[in-house]
Write a protein that holds these residues in place. Structure first.
Motif, PDB file in Angstrom:
ATOM      1  N   ARG A  87       0.841  -1.209   0.000  1.00 31.55           N
ATOM      2  CA  ARG A  87       0.000   0.000   0.000  1.00 31.55           C
ATOM      3  C   ARG A  87       0.872   1.254   0.000  1.00 31.55           C
ATOM      4  NH1 ARG A  87      -3.798   1.314   4.936  1.00 31.55           N
ATOM      5  NH2 ARG A  87      -1.753   1.804   5.743  1.00 31.55           N
ATOM      6  N   ASP A  88       1.929   1.257   0.823  1.00 25.64           N
ATOM      7  CA  ASP A  88       2.826   2.420   0.858  1.00 25.64           C
ATOM      8  C   ASP A  88       3.517   2.626  -0.484  1.00 25.64           C
ATOM      9  OD1 ASP A  88       2.078   2.844   3.440  1.00 25.64           O
ATOM     10  OD2 ASP A  88       3.972   2.197   4.335  1.00 25.64           O
ATOM     11  N   PHE A  89       3.934   1.526  -1.110  1.00 27.78           N
ATOM     12  CA  PHE A  89       4.593   1.615  -2.417  1.00 27.78           C
ATOM     13  C   PHE A  89       3.646   2.225  -3.453  1.00 27.78           C
ATOM     14  CE2 PHE A  89       5.364  -0.271  -6.614  1.00 27.78           C
ATOM     15  CZ  PHE A  89       6.688   0.099  -6.824  1.00 27.78           C
ATOM     16  N   LEU A  90       2.384   1.812  -3.422  1.00 24.30           N
ATOM     17  CA  LEU A  90       1.424   2.288  -4.412  1.00 24.30           C
ATOM     18  C   LEU A  90       0.976   3.723  -4.157  1.00 24.30           C
ATOM     19  CD1 LEU A  90      -0.723  -0.957  -4.702  1.00 24.30           C
ATOM     20  CD2 LEU A  90       0.835  -0.034  -6.434  1.00 24.30           C
ATOM     21  N   THR A  91       0.969   4.155  -2.904  1.00 22.30           N
ATOM     22  CA  THR A  91       0.500   5.510  -2.597  1.00 22.30           C
ATOM     23  C   THR A  91       1.622   6.528  -2.447  1.00 22.30           C
ATOM     24  OG1 THR A  91       0.451   5.003  -0.230  1.00 22.30           O
ATOM     25  CG2 THR A  91      -1.594   4.687  -1.477  1.00 22.30           C
ATOM     26  N   ASN A  92       2.785   6.101  -1.952  1.00 18.38           N
ATOM     27  CA  ASN A  92       3.892   7.035  -1.735  1.00 18.38           C
ATOM     28  C   ASN A  92       5.218   6.275  -1.769  1.00 18.38           C
ATOM     29  OD1 ASN A  92       5.673   9.014  -1.033  1.00 18.38           O
ATOM     30  ND2 ASN A  92       4.785   9.431   0.969  1.00 18.38           N
ATOM     31  N   GLY A 102     -10.909  -4.057  10.603  1.00 19.82           N
ATOM     32  CA  GLY A 102     -11.260  -2.701  10.205  1.00 19.82           C
ATOM     33  C   GLY A 102     -11.381  -1.786  11.413  1.00 19.82           C
ATOM     34  N   THR A 103     -11.749  -0.546  11.165  1.00 16.10           N
ATOM     35  CA  THR A 103     -11.870   0.433  12.242  1.00 16.10           C
ATOM     36  C   THR A 103     -12.962   0.060  13.233  1.00 16.10           C
ATOM     37  OG1 THR A 103     -13.302   1.742  10.807  1.00 16.10           O
ATOM     38  CG2 THR A 103     -10.976   2.355  10.891  1.00 16.10           C
ATOM     39  N   ASP A 104     -13.956  -0.701  12.773  1.00 12.59           N
ATOM     40  CA  ASP A 104     -15.025  -1.124  13.675  1.00 12.59           C
ATOM     41  C   ASP A 104     -14.715  -2.461  14.357  1.00 12.59           C
ATOM     42  OD1 ASP A 104     -15.231  -2.814  11.532  1.00 12.59           O
ATOM     43  OD2 ASP A 104     -17.379  -2.509  11.225  1.00 12.59           O
ATOM     44  N   GLY A 105     -13.518  -2.999  14.089  1.00 10.51           N
ATOM     45  CA  GLY A 105     -13.107  -4.250  14.730  1.00 10.51           C
ATOM     46  C   GLY A 105     -13.470  -5.499  13.960  1.00 10.51           C
ATOM     47  N   SER A 106     -14.274  -5.365  12.912  1.00  7.67           N
ATOM     48  CA  SER A 106     -14.646  -6.553  12.124  1.00  7.67           C
ATOM     49  C   SER A 106     -13.592  -6.802  11.046  1.00  7.67           C
ATOM     50  CB  SER A 106     -16.020  -6.358  11.487  1.00  7.67           C
ATOM     51  OG  SER A 106     -15.983  -5.277  10.585  1.00  7.67           O
ATOM     52  N   PRO A 107     -13.342  -8.091  10.717  1.00  9.61           N
ATOM     53  CA  PRO A 107     -12.336  -8.405   9.699  1.00  9.61           C
ATOM     54  C   PRO A 107     -12.763  -7.929   8.319  1.00  9.61           C
ATOM     55  CG  PRO A 107     -13.330 -10.414  10.595  1.00  9.61           C
ATOM     56  CD  PRO A 107     -13.947  -9.265  11.304  1.00  9.61           C
ATOM     57  N   SER A 108     -11.790  -7.453   7.562  1.00  5.68           N
ATOM     58  CA  SER A 108     -12.045  -6.931   6.226  1.00  5.68           C
ATOM     59  C   SER A 108     -10.956  -7.426   5.278  1.00  5.68           C
ATOM     60  CB  SER A 108     -12.036  -5.404   6.279  1.00  5.68           C
ATOM     61  OG  SER A 108     -12.194  -4.865   5.002  1.00  5.68           O
ATOM     62  N   PRO A 109     -11.333  -7.942   4.086  1.00  5.03           N
ATOM     63  CA  PRO A 109     -10.309  -8.398   3.139  1.00  5.03           C
ATOM     64  C   PRO A 109      -9.571  -7.211   2.529  1.00  5.03           C
ATOM     65  CG  PRO A 109     -12.480  -8.586   2.142  1.00  5.03           C
ATOM     66  CD  PRO A 109     -12.688  -8.121   3.553  1.00  5.03           C
ATOM     67  N   ILE A 110      -8.245  -7.278   2.507  1.00  3.40           N
ATOM     68  CA  ILE A 110      -7.448  -6.168   1.968  1.00  3.40           C
ATOM     69  C   ILE A 110      -6.742  -6.520   0.670  1.00  3.40           C
ATOM     70  CG2 ILE A 110      -7.056  -4.994   4.152  1.00  3.40           C
ATOM     71  CD1 ILE A 110      -4.276  -6.414   4.189  1.00  3.40           C
ATOM     72  N   GLY A 111      -6.654  -7.809   0.362  1.00  3.75           N
ATOM     73  CA  GLY A 111      -5.965  -8.200  -0.854  1.00  3.75           C
ATOM     74  C   GLY A 111      -5.896  -9.708  -0.995  1.00  3.75           C
ATOM     75  N   TYR A 120       1.475 -10.828  -3.789  1.00  2.00           N
ATOM     76  CA  TYR A 120       0.511 -10.107  -2.956  1.00  2.00           C
ATOM     77  C   TYR A 120      -0.061  -8.935  -3.739  1.00  2.00           C
ATOM     78  CZ  TYR A 120       2.783 -12.769   0.726  1.00  2.00           C
ATOM     79  OH  TYR A 120       3.282 -13.791   1.498  1.00  2.00           O
ATOM     80  N   SER A 121      -1.392  -8.878  -3.822  1.00  3.02           N
ATOM     81  CA  SER A 121      -2.050  -7.765  -4.507  1.00  3.02           C
ATOM     82  C   SER A 121      -3.004  -7.070  -3.534  1.00  3.02           C
ATOM     83  CB  SER A 121      -2.802  -8.259  -5.748  1.00  3.02           C
ATOM     84  OG  SER A 121      -3.785  -9.212  -5.400  1.00  3.02           O
ATOM     85  N   LEU A 122      -3.162  -5.786  -3.742  1.00  2.79           N
ATOM     86  CA  LEU A 122      -3.982  -4.950  -2.855  1.00  2.79           C
ATOM     87  C   LEU A 122      -5.321  -4.654  -3.509  1.00  2.79           C
ATOM     88  CD1 LEU A 122      -4.005  -3.047  -0.275  1.00  2.79           C
ATOM     89  CD2 LEU A 122      -3.180  -1.258  -1.821  1.00  2.79           C
ATOM     90  N   PHE A 123      -6.395  -4.716  -2.721  1.00  2.00           N
ATOM     91  CA  PHE A 123      -7.706  -4.286  -3.200  1.00  2.00           C
ATOM     92  C   PHE A 123      -7.780  -2.765  -3.102  1.00  2.00           C
ATOM     93  CE2 PHE A 123      -9.717  -8.463  -1.479  1.00  2.00           C
ATOM     94  CZ  PHE A 123      -9.283  -9.153  -2.589  1.00  2.00           C
ATOM     95  N   ALA A 124      -8.356  -2.124  -4.113  1.00  4.33           N
ATOM     96  CA  ALA A 124      -8.490  -0.663  -4.093  1.00  4.33           C
ATOM     97  C   ALA A 124      -9.524  -0.225  -3.071  1.00  4.33           C
ATOM     98  CB  ALA A 124      -8.871  -0.149  -5.478  1.00  4.33           C
ATOM     99  N   SER A 125     -10.534  -1.062  -2.846  1.00  4.61           N
ATOM    100  CA  SER A 125     -11.577  -0.752  -1.867  1.00  4.61           C
ATOM    101  C   SER A 125     -12.150  -2.072  -1.360  1.00  4.61           C
ATOM    102  CB  SER A 125     -12.669   0.110  -2.501  1.00  4.61           C
ATOM    103  OG  SER A 125     -13.242  -0.570  -3.598  1.00  4.61           O
ATOM    104  N   TYR A 133      -7.223  -7.802 -10.673  1.00  6.16           N
ATOM    105  CA  TYR A 133      -6.209  -6.916 -10.107  1.00  6.16           C
ATOM    106  C   TYR A 133      -6.706  -5.482 -10.148  1.00  6.16           C
ATOM    107  CZ  TYR A 133      -2.833 -10.728 -10.321  1.00  6.16           C
ATOM    108  OH  TYR A 133      -2.164 -11.913 -10.131  1.00  6.16           O
ATOM    109  N   ASP A 134      -6.535  -4.746  -9.044  1.00  3.22           N
ATOM    110  CA  ASP A 134      -6.927  -3.343  -8.996  1.00  3.22           C
ATOM    111  C   ASP A 134      -5.769  -2.410  -9.331  1.00  3.22           C
ATOM    112  OD1 ASP A 134      -9.444  -4.155  -8.268  1.00  3.22           O
ATOM    113  OD2 ASP A 134      -9.198  -3.718  -6.147  1.00  3.22           O
ATOM    114  N   PHE A 135      -4.527  -2.919  -9.236  1.00  4.81           N
ATOM    115  CA  PHE A 135      -3.340  -2.108  -9.488  1.00  4.81           C
ATOM    116  C   PHE A 135      -2.402  -2.850 -10.437  1.00  4.81           C
ATOM    117  CE2 PHE A 135      -4.898  -0.922  -5.288  1.00  4.81           C
ATOM    118  CZ  PHE A 135      -4.977   0.458  -5.403  1.00  4.81           C
TER     119      PHE A 135
END
Length: 198
Positions: free
Chosen positions: A26-31, A112-121, A144-149, A159-161
């Motif tokens: 994620r850091d590589f793709l954003t900055n 996630g921020t609400d504590g529930s698991p969320s797929p990231i990639g 390893y691939s990252l989901f955009a959302s 693939y999103d990226f």
């Protein structure tokens, strides 16, 4: 080339799947500037592992000197190359007539921020196949691939990226084996190892 000369003595880079996707990719793709800092700029290199004319062992030698790393992995940011610019299939060719054959794809989760698991990639595992090469069946690639959302269907393998993070590693027992094991072989081997450890 000794790429780990700037890394502290005793430092072992063993990130989890979640860390590889959620932080490094994620850091590589954003900055990309964040990953130009030491020690990460000496640990994760940029190298296209798809469409590369080098065999996996040649890439290993070029980035690590080969013999120094027996039980470690090499990490790369790699650009995906499509077989057809308008299509979705990725060119998996590498070396002199070889290819990365996919074994399995598994979703990677974080809370996630609400504590529930969320797929990231997704983590996809590949085995190198090239019947005419000594490298045949001796190399594994974790991609390893990252989901955009957030995705409701995390089994969606698109693939999103255009970039992925890859871990190149030698297959266990690759000096004695010529074929890629199946997931069933790996499960049997895992159970046997667990029994041997007890």
């Amino acid at each position: 080339m000794d790429n780990h000369s700037l890394v502290l003595c005793g430092f072992h880079f063993k990130p989890t799947d979640q860390e590889l996707i959620h932080h490094f990719l994620r850091d590589f793709l954003t900055n990309r500037q964040l990953l130009l800092l030491q020690p990460y700029n000496t640990i994760i290199q940029e190298c296209n592992l798809f469409g590369n004319r080098s065999e996996p062992s040649e890439i290993w030698e070029a980035y690590e000197g080969g013999a120094q790393l027996t039980d470690q992995s090499l990490y790369f940011f790699s650009e995906l190359k499509k077989l057809n610019p308008m299509g979705s299939h990725i060119d998996r060719k590498i070396g002199s007539g070889g290819t990365w054959n996919i074994g399995k794809a598994v979703a990677t989760w974080v809370n996630g921020t609400d504590g529930s698991p969320s797929p990231i990639g997704l983590k996809r595992t590949f085995c190198y196949k090239n019947e005419g090469s000594e490298d045949n069946g001796r190399w594994l690639l974790d991609e390893y691939s990252l989901f955009a959302s957030h995705r409701k269907n995390y089994r969606d393998s698109r693939y999103d990226f255009d970039y992925v993070l890859c871990r190149l590693r030698k297959k266990d027992g690759s000096l004695n084996k010529r074929k890629c094991s199946t997931s069933e072989d790996q499960a049997t081997s895992s159970k046997k190892k667990k029994c041997d450890d007890e």
